[in-house]
Design a protein around this motif. Sequence first.
Motif, PDB file in Angstrom:
ATOM      1  N   MET A   1       0.821  -1.215   0.000  1.00  9.50           N
ATOM      2  CA  MET A   1       0.000   0.000   0.000  1.00  9.50           C
ATOM      3  C   MET A   1       0.858   1.270   0.000  1.00  9.50           C
ATOM      4  N   TRP A   2       1.878   1.278  -0.874  1.00  9.38           N
ATOM      5  CA  TRP A   2       2.711   2.470  -1.087  1.00  9.38           C
ATOM      6  C   TRP A   2       3.371   2.967   0.200  1.00  9.38           C
ATOM      7  N   GLY A   3       3.631   2.077   1.131  1.00 14.73           N
ATOM      8  CA  GLY A   3       4.275   2.446   2.385  1.00 14.73           C
ATOM      9  C   GLY A   3       3.326   2.794   3.510  1.00 14.73           C
ATOM     10  N   SER A   4       2.035   2.677   3.264  1.00 16.05           N
ATOM     11  CA  SER A   4       1.056   3.143   4.243  1.00 16.05           C
ATOM     12  C   SER A   4       1.034   2.326   5.528  1.00 16.05           C
ATOM     13  N   TYR A   5       1.524   1.094   5.499  1.00 12.44           N
ATOM     14  CA  TYR A   5       1.550   0.299   6.731  1.00 12.44           C
ATOM     15  C   TYR A   5       2.542   0.851   7.748  1.00 12.44           C
ATOM     16  N   VAL A   6       3.597   1.510   7.258  1.00 11.98           N
ATOM     17  CA  VAL A   6       4.689   1.880   8.164  1.00 11.98           C
ATOM     18  C   VAL A   6       5.012   3.365   8.166  1.00 11.98           C
ATOM     19  N   ARG A   7       4.393   4.158   7.291  1.00 15.70           N
ATOM     20  CA  ARG A   7       4.740   5.568   7.192  1.00 15.70           C
ATOM     21  C   ARG A   7       3.548   6.459   7.507  1.00 15.70           C
ATOM     22  N   ALA A   8       3.691   7.261   8.563  1.00 11.59           N
ATOM     23  CA  ALA A   8       2.607   8.160   8.954  1.00 11.59           C
ATOM     24  C   ALA A   8       2.347   9.218   7.896  1.00 11.59           C
TER      25      ALA A   8
ATOM     26  N   ALA B   1       8.664 -10.323  16.299  1.00  9.64           N
ATOM     27  CA  ALA B   1       9.788  -9.396  16.166  1.00  9.64           C
ATOM     28  C   ALA B   1      10.011  -9.041  14.688  1.00  9.64           C
ATOM     29  N   ALA B   2       8.914  -8.781  14.018  1.00 11.64           N
ATOM     30  CA  ALA B   2       8.941  -8.438  12.595  1.00 11.64           C
ATOM     31  C   ALA B   2       8.306  -7.066  12.406  1.00 11.64           C
ATOM     32  N   THR B   3       8.433  -6.520  11.206  1.00 13.51           N
ATOM     33  CA  THR B   3       7.769  -5.265  10.892  1.00 13.51           C
ATOM     34  C   THR B   3       6.377  -5.549  10.329  1.00 13.51           C
ATOM     35  N   ARG B   4       5.556  -4.525  10.319  1.00 14.17           N
ATOM     36  CA  ARG B   4       4.237  -4.677   9.691  1.00 14.17           C
ATOM     37  C   ARG B   4       4.375  -5.168   8.257  1.00 14.17           C
TER      38      ARG B   4
END
Length: 311
Positions: free
Chosen positions: A225-232, A260-263
């Motif tokens: 999703m174009w970085g939407s999981y991890v970028r405000a 211990a993983a990222t979204r």
Amino acid sequence: MDNRDPRIVLGTMDFGTRVAPDRAFAILDAFVAGGGVWLDTANCYSFWTDPAGVGGASERVIGAWLRARPGARDTVRIATKVRHNPLVPHAPDSAEGLSAHAVHAGVEESLGRLGVDHVDLLWAHAEDRSVPLEETVGAFGDLVTKGVALRIGAANHAAWRVERARSLARERGVEPWTSLQLRHSLVQPRPLTPVAEGGHRLLTPEDLDLARAEGLAVWSYSSLMWGSYVRADKPLPSTYDHPGTTRVLAVLDDVADELAATRNQVVLAWLMQQGIDPIVGASRVPQIEEALAAHSVRLDSGHLARLDGAR
């Protein structure tokens, strides 16, 4: 779906436009060093951000990288697409389409930009209902017969059109489409709400039914999703503003913490454990390194049940 182990695919849409060639080279090098194999591009990438107003930039960067890396062609597999490249600069309505002439001409130009004699997978980028399906099927089948494309697939096609095309290919004795590419991710837009991005077709249960029944490979785009999981600074589109998204993101955070993983890594692992190959675009080396690390993330049945139950 086919019985391969799903793998991360490197999406190269912005190479040569938003991502400068030297940075693209570094991303490609990191992808290969991390065990990556498939590169996904298209002859129209990315006309909407290129001053020239037509595609070809991404393929030219990949071609330059292949020339600069002797032996790289033996390591990577290349997938490209025909259908959407504008014939008139800055005029997407002039897109080449899927006539036999357009398919053959588009592939010939792609091979020239890539500097290769064949592609490993050729996609029909979207439907073209102005052309008889028989003509398109024949053109793609002919390219496989000639060895110009080793496999062929349909991106952004309705399941019934894919099955109809496969039936026509059997009747004509030519290679059928064996791969599907559609938009898919853990979060989903509001039901019955069209997505804002023109030309995108969401993966449906019917697509998965077809893939499983016929042994087709499935690739997903816009997987992160174009970085939407991890970028405000990159919020999800408004069509994803509903209670289901809130539930999914809460469970996603819990599972990511437990593993211990990222979204992003959990989302990619979730896709791959369904047999789907996620396409991941990257503008920096750490982004593709993070994505490749998702191959080591293992979701158990409890994780999957929680993630699926929140959707």
